[in-house]
Enzyme design. Structure first.
Site, PDB file in Angstrom:
ATOM      1  N   HIS A 189       5.392  -0.422   0.808  1.00 29.38           N
ATOM      2  CA  HIS A 189       6.827  -0.452   0.626  1.00 29.38           C
ATOM      3  C   HIS A 189       7.180  -0.066  -1.190  1.00 29.38           C
ATOM      4  O   HIS A 189       6.429   0.626  -1.549  1.00 29.38           O
ATOM      5  CB  HIS A 189       7.135  -2.081   0.559  1.00 29.38           C
ATOM      6  CG  HIS A 189       6.602  -2.602  -0.704  1.00 29.38           C
ATOM      7  ND1 HIS A 189       5.408  -3.545  -0.538  1.00 29.38           N
ATOM      8  CD2 HIS A 189       6.952  -2.878  -1.810  1.00 29.38           C
ATOM      9  CE1 HIS A 189       5.035  -3.853  -1.710  1.00 29.38           C
ATOM     10  NE2 HIS A 189       6.130  -3.842  -2.194  1.00 29.38           N
TER      11      HIS A 189
ATOM     12  N   HIS B 236       7.997  -7.827   3.042  1.00 28.11           N
ATOM     13  CA  HIS B 236       8.770  -6.762   2.383  1.00 28.11           C
ATOM     14  C   HIS B 236       8.534  -5.345   2.928  1.00 28.11           C
ATOM     15  O   HIS B 236       7.371  -4.786   3.018  1.00 28.11           O
ATOM     16  CB  HIS B 236       9.068  -6.658   0.998  1.00 28.11           C
ATOM     17  CG  HIS B 236       8.096  -6.970   0.106  1.00 28.11           C
ATOM     18  ND1 HIS B 236       6.524  -7.246   0.744  1.00 28.11           N
ATOM     19  CD2 HIS B 236       7.842  -6.794  -1.310  1.00 28.11           C
ATOM     20  CE1 HIS B 236       5.581  -7.022  -0.302  1.00 28.11           C
ATOM     21  NE2 HIS B 236       6.465  -7.065  -1.309  1.00 28.11           N
TER      22      HIS B 236
ATOM     23  N   HIS C 294       8.302   0.677  -8.506  1.00 22.10           N
ATOM     24  CA  HIS C 294       7.074   1.226  -8.133  1.00 22.10           C
ATOM     25  C   HIS C 294       7.016   1.439  -6.638  1.00 22.10           C
ATOM     26  O   HIS C 294       7.987   1.003  -5.674  1.00 22.10           O
ATOM     27  CB  HIS C 294       6.011  -0.047  -8.251  1.00 22.10           C
ATOM     28  CG  HIS C 294       6.488  -1.182  -7.538  1.00 22.10           C
ATOM     29  ND1 HIS C 294       7.153  -2.191  -7.795  1.00 22.10           N
ATOM     30  CD2 HIS C 294       5.840  -1.513  -6.349  1.00 22.10           C
ATOM     31  CE1 HIS C 294       7.189  -3.386  -6.873  1.00 22.10           C
ATOM     32  NE2 HIS C 294       6.340  -2.969  -5.989  1.00 22.10           N
TER      33      HIS C 294
ATOM     34  N   HIS D 218       2.260 -12.889  -7.252  1.00 22.06           N
ATOM     35  CA  HIS D 218       3.460 -13.158  -7.024  1.00 22.06           C
ATOM     36  C   HIS D 218       4.209 -14.500  -6.490  1.00 22.06           C
ATOM     37  O   HIS D 218       3.544 -14.735  -5.428  1.00 22.06           O
ATOM     38  CB  HIS D 218       4.574 -11.992  -6.277  1.00 22.06           C
ATOM     39  CG  HIS D 218       4.343 -10.467  -6.826  1.00 22.06           C
ATOM     40  ND1 HIS D 218       4.816 -10.198  -7.893  1.00 22.06           N
ATOM     41  CD2 HIS D 218       3.837  -9.479  -6.056  1.00 22.06           C
ATOM     42  CE1 HIS D 218       4.679  -8.979  -8.250  1.00 22.06           C
ATOM     43  NE2 HIS D 218       3.994  -8.546  -6.930  1.00 22.06           N
TER      44      HIS D 218
ATOM     45  N   TYR E 152       0.070  -3.921 -11.108  1.00 24.19           N
ATOM     46  CA  TYR E 152       0.985  -2.884 -11.391  1.00 24.19           C
ATOM     47  C   TYR E 152       0.239  -1.947 -12.358  1.00 24.19           C
ATOM     48  O   TYR E 152      -0.451  -2.128 -13.371  1.00 24.19           O
ATOM     49  CB  TYR E 152       2.163  -3.226 -11.785  1.00 24.19           C
ATOM     50  CG  TYR E 152       2.986  -4.076 -10.809  1.00 24.19           C
ATOM     51  CD1 TYR E 152       3.728  -3.298  -9.964  1.00 24.19           C
ATOM     52  CD2 TYR E 152       3.159  -5.295 -10.899  1.00 24.19           C
ATOM     53  CE1 TYR E 152       4.477  -3.939  -8.887  1.00 24.19           C
ATOM     54  CE2 TYR E 152       3.817  -6.054  -9.865  1.00 24.19           C
ATOM     55  CZ  TYR E 152       4.443  -5.231  -8.812  1.00 24.19           C
ATOM     56  OH  TYR E 152       5.244  -5.978  -7.981  1.00 24.19           O
TER      57      TYR E 152
ATOM     58  N   GLU F 257       1.780  -0.115  -7.417  1.00 26.94           N
ATOM     59  CA  GLU F 257       1.363  -1.481  -6.926  1.00 26.94           C
ATOM     60  C   GLU F 257       0.224  -1.186  -5.905  1.00 26.94           C
ATOM     61  O   GLU F 257       0.154  -0.412  -5.088  1.00 26.94           O
ATOM     62  CB  GLU F 257       2.391  -2.473  -6.656  1.00 26.94           C
ATOM     63  CG  GLU F 257       1.847  -3.770  -6.416  1.00 26.94           C
ATOM     64  CD  GLU F 257       3.035  -4.628  -5.571  1.00 26.94           C
ATOM     65  OE1 GLU F 257       3.508  -4.288  -4.912  1.00 26.94           O
ATOM     66  OE2 GLU F 257       2.709  -5.805  -6.064  1.00 26.94           O
TER      67      GLU F 257
END
Lengths: 308, 308, 308, 308
Positions: B153, B200, B215, B247, B256, B266
Site C-alpha cells: 500500500h 489498508h 511512504h 502501529h 520506516y 515501510e
C-alpha cells in the site's frame, strides 16, 4: 464495492455429545468468549477479536459433526439477490427466521451437492471486539486458553465435489485458490475456495459419504502462537491429530486436534493472499503428500479418512 | 464475484535521484527481483512472491517522490465501468497505452483531490512467483536482502482529504477502516481505506501541500522478519526513520526507512482483517500518538511532516 | 565442577516510593509472583520459572534506586572461600545473618569500587517453579502481566569502573564479554561480564557519581514476547524509555521502561553464549551508538544519563 | 573462575558414506562453512557464528556413525588435570597429537562406559565468527542453508549408562539436568547433563549395543528458524524423522532429520538454563512420551530405536 456479495464465514453450528463439558472446554481450552444459551439449549461463542455476537454454536446431540456453516453477506439486498441466484441455479432455499439464532437476522439455508447445509445471512448483532472501535488498545493474550483471532473456515467432506464447487464459484462468487488432482490428473480430490483474498473461506474434499465434517478452523496470529496452542493442548490433554507443521496448500502453519466429542478442529497461522485474477495452484497426485503436510511429504491415512 | 472491482495495489512509480545506485539498492537491500528497463530508462521490480511482472518502477528525476500509484482491477469490463463512474463523478481520465509500462495493459489515469495520480489497469503479464503454480515448494528466504512478500500500500499526503476519500469510497468501492480525528473531533486528519479485507490498501493524510508521498509499504511475513529487516538496514547503513514498533492503527508491526533518494518506505507485518459491514475505528486527537506508534504513544513531528 | 564459584544473579533489592502501588505493579504489569513481606515491610517476588523463593525485593524509601544486588554461589564452602579472596583483595566484607532476607541464608556483603553493594549467598530456599521437577508441563503464559523467565542481570553506573571490573574478574571469576572504549581508544566506558556462559551477568558503565542503577533486567523467551511486553506496557501506560529494538552489544532484543518509582527496568530476549576462552568484543567510540541500539546507530543522551 | 574445567562441546567426527556428496550437503543444506580437508581426506566445517576453526569433521567410511565427540577445556593445565582425574578414576587415556585434527591442539582421548570415544582439548585456532570481535554487525541469515548458530550437543546410545553418567559428573564436573526413569522407578533410561548452564551438553540413553549415535544437534535462534529449517529440509527432500515439535525434556523446540548417510541430526531452539544448585527434573515411565515429544505424549518406536 470491491468486496461485496458473500463476505466471510460467520458461524458454524457443531454437534457435541455433552454440552456442559463442551461449554467448559470451548471456554477454557479454546479461550472463546461464552455468549450464552438460547431456548433450545444451544451454547454460543465468539472470539475476543470478533465483533459479531457469535461464531460458534454448540448443540447437544447423539453424534458429533456439523449442523450447518454460515456466511455473512454484505446486506439484505445481497441476501435476496443471492437467494434468487441459488433458486435460478436449481437450489431450493429455506428462510430461517430472525432470532432463531441469537442476535442473528433471517438466514437463507440450502443444501450443497456434497450434502452439507450452508447458510447466508446479512445481520448479526455487532457486540464489538474486546478493545472496541475508539482508540483501541492491543488485545494482548492474558488468559489460559488458545484465544484464536477468528473462526476462519471449514473443510467439508462430501460426495458431489464438482457440483459444490460450481455452486460456490458460479452462484456465490467464490474463486478457486488451490486444488488437488487424483491419479487421473483430471478429477479434483479437493478444492480450496475464497470469497475474499484469504487463501480459503471453504475447502471441500471428495468423499464416499455426504455431509461430513473434516474440521472447523480458527486463525492464530503467528507460528509462535501455534506453538503456544500446541503446548496448551498437551497441558490440557487434548488429543492432537497432527502438527505443529505446515501445509503446502495455502502455506499455513497448523495443528489439528479434537474437541471432547471428536470433532476435528484446526488452529492455523499464515497463508498467502489470493485474488481472482490469479491462476489457481494445482497439486498433482504424486505430490499431494507435500501439499497436505509439507514437512512430511507423505499421505496420512487417519488424517484423510477420519471425519464426523 | 465476492471480490471484484478494484482488486489490489499493483504498481508504484517512484522517482529516484540516481537510477544505477537505486537499481542496486532495491535489488541488494530490498531483495526485490530486477525485471529490466524500458526504453525510457525506467527500472522494473517485483517481489519473489508476486506473480505479475512488476510492482515497483523507478524513474530517474531531480527530486524524489511518487509519480503514480496503480490498482489492478478484475478485468477489462471493470476498467471500462470504473472509468465511466469516474467520469460521472466529474473526474477526468486519461488512457495510457498498453505497453507504456512493461508487460502492462492499458491504464486509466486520473488525479485525485489530494493531487496524486492514480491509475487503474486490468492487465499485467503474470510471469509467476518464485515457486510457480504446480506443486509449489515453500519460498524460503535465502538471499541477503529484506525480501518482502508484496508491495502492499501507500500513504499519501495531500490537500483535499475529504474529496479523495469520497472518490475512493463512492466511486472505486473502497471501505473506511480507520480514521484519525483532529482536535475539533469532526475533521479527519487521516483515513485508512481498503478495497479488499486487508487493513489498508491506501492511506491518506491531510496536508498543506498536494501530491506528496509519505511512504510506499512492503509486507513481511512476521514480527521476526521485521527484526531481520531492521538488522539488514543497520548492517547496510540504511537510514531508519522509526521502528521496529507497532502501529495502534491497523495493529501492524513496522519499520520506516529511506531509500537512497530520501523516499520513505515501510516494511510491516500483521494487521487485522476488515470487512465492509464493520464499523470503522476512530482515533481521537488526544490518543493519536498511540494510534500512530502504539508503544511510544506520542506524536513524532519528523515522522508526520517529512514527505517527498 | 565445570560451572562453580559464583553461579548467577540471585536477587536485587530495589527502592520504591510507594510499596503498595509497587506490589500491585510488579504483580499485575510485570507478572511476577508475590511471595510475601518480611517484618521490615519489604515485599518479595519471583518469576514463575524461578525455583528459589525470591529474586526481587522491594523496599519503600524516599528515593528510587538499588540497595544491593546478590549472586548465588555454589555452596557454603564456596561462600567462605570467596569471602577470603575478597578480604585478600582488600575488600571489607560483612555477614548478613540468615533469615534477614526471607528464606535466604547468610550473605556476604561488600562494596565494589563503583560504590555499589554486592552480596554473595549460598542458600535460598527452593520453593520450585510453577511446573515442578517431576513430569513438568510447559508453563504457558496465561495471565495479564509480562511474565518474564528470570531476573537476569543489572547494569550499574559508578565511578571506579576499572576497580570494579578487576574485582569481578580476578576475585569472583567473571569473564569480560564485551567492552566499549572511550574516544582515547584505551579507557573503558563500559564492560559486560559473565560468571556463566550468558552474554552478561553484570554490566557496569563509568559514571561521575557512585552507586547508581541504570537498570535491572528480566529475560523473556522470544522477540515475539518482547512485542507482547511492549504492548502490555503501552496498554498499562507504563513509560517506555526505548524499544523494542536490538542491542549491538550482546545481540539481545530489548525494551527499557520505568517502574512507578522511576527505576529503569529492561525486558530482553536472545543474546549469544560466551565462554572464557573467547576474545572479548570491543566497540570503538565511533560505533558505540550501534553497540547500544543497533537499529538507530546513534547515542541517546537520556538513555545514557538518566539513572537512579 | 566461575565457568572452568570442561567448557563446551567442541567437535564431532561423523562417518559418512560419500564424502563428496556430504561436503556438498553439509554446505548447501546445513549452511555450514566449509573449512577444508586434511591429508586423511577428512572434511572440516564450522557454523558462521562459531569462532574456532572447526566443529564438524566428516570422515568417509563404510557405515555411518560417530567416531568421537570432543569437549574444549579451559586451558592446557586443565587438560592435564582432567587427564590425571580420568586416570585416577581408572580410565585409560590416549594423547592425540596436535595437528592431527586441523588447527587443533593435543587431545586427550578416552572411552566412556557406553563405548563411545570422548576427547578433551584445550586449543583450537580461533579463526573468528562471520562478524568478528570489533564493532560486529548482526550476522543476518542471507544464504540458502539452515545456518545454525553452533554445534550444540550429542545424544549417545550405549550400554553402561550409570558408569558414563558417573564419569561425566564425578570426573568431568558435569551436572545432571534431567533424567527419564524406567518402569521400575529406579533405573535411568536416559540422562541429560550439562557442563555449563545450558539444558544439555551431552545426553545418554541406555541401549543394548555400545557406542551408538542417536543424534548430533545444532542450535537455532528461534522457533521461526525451526520452521525455516523444516521448510528447507522439505524443499531439499531431506528425510525428516520428527518435528517440528517440542521436547518436554529441556523444553527445546526441535526437528530430527537424517544426513545423506543416515546419521540423525537435530536442529533445535530454546531450552531453559540449569545451574548446579538445582534439583534435576525426573520423568517417570508413564509420562516419558510427553518428556520426549511434548505435543504427542506418546512413545515413538522408530525414534527410540534407530541409531547409527
Amino acid at each position: 464495492m470491491a468486496l461485496t456479495g458473500v463476505l466471510r464465514p460467520g458461524h458454524a453450528q457443531i454437534r457435541v455429545l455433552d454440552i456442559e463439558e463442551s461449554v467448559k472446554w470451548y471456554t477454557d481450552v479454546m479461550g472463546l468468549k461464552y455468549q450464552g444459551r438460547d431456548d433450545q439449549g444451544r451454547a454460543y461463542f465468539k472470539t475476543r477479536a470478533e465483533r459479531d455476537h457469535n461464531s460458534i454454536i454448540l448443540r447437544q446431540a447423539d453424534r458429533a459433526g456439523l449442523d450447518f456453516f454460515g456466511y455473512k453477506v454484505l446486506d439484505k439486498a445481497t441476501l435476496v439477490e443471492l437467494e434468487r441466484k441459488l433458486n435460478d441455479h436449481g437450489v431450493k432455499t429455506e428462510r430461517m427466521p430472525a432470532g432463531d439464532l441469537l442476535e442473528t437476522g433471517e438466514r437463507v439455508r440450502f443444501q450443497i451437492p456434497t450434502g452439507h447445509t450452508i447458510e447466508l445471512y446479512a445481520e448479526k448483532n455487532a457486540v464489538g471486539s474486546a478493545v472496541g472501535c475508539v482508540n483501541p488498545d492491543m488485545d494482548v493474550i492474558d488468559q489460559p486458553g488458545i484465544t484464536p483471532i477468528r473462526m476462519d473456515h471449514a473443510l467439508l467432506y462430501g460426495t458431489d465435489l464438482d457440483g459444490a464447487t460450481e455452486l460456490f464459484c458460479k452462484v456465490l462468487g467464490f474463486t478457486l485458490v488451490e486444488r488437488v488432482k487424483l491419479e487421473d490428473g483430471q478429477t479434483d480430490l479437493g478444492v480450496w475456495l475464497t470469497c475474499s483474498a484469504k487463501a480459503h473461506d471453504i475447502a471441500i474434499v471428495r468423499h464416499g459419504e455426504p455431509n461430513k465434517l473434516h474440521h472447523v478452523s480458527f486463525q492464530l496470529g503467528s507460528w509462535e502462537q501455534v506453538l503456544r496452542a500446541a503446548d496448551i493442548m498437551s497441558k490440557r490433554r487434548v488429543s492432537i491429530d497432527m502438527g505443529p507443521t505446515r501445509h503446502g496448500i495455502t502455506n499455513g502453519t497448523t495443528i489439528y486436534f479434537f474437541d471432547p466429542s471428536g470433532n476435528r478442529l484446526e488452529t492455523f497461522a499464515g497463508g498467502y493472499d489470493h485474488y481472482p485474477d490469479m491462476e489457481p495452484i494445482t497439486w498433482t497426485w504424486d505430490e499431494v503428500g507435500a501439499g497436505i503436510f509439507y514437512h512430511d511429504r507423505k499421505l496420512n491415512e487417519a488424517f484423510l479418512s477420519v471425519v464426523t
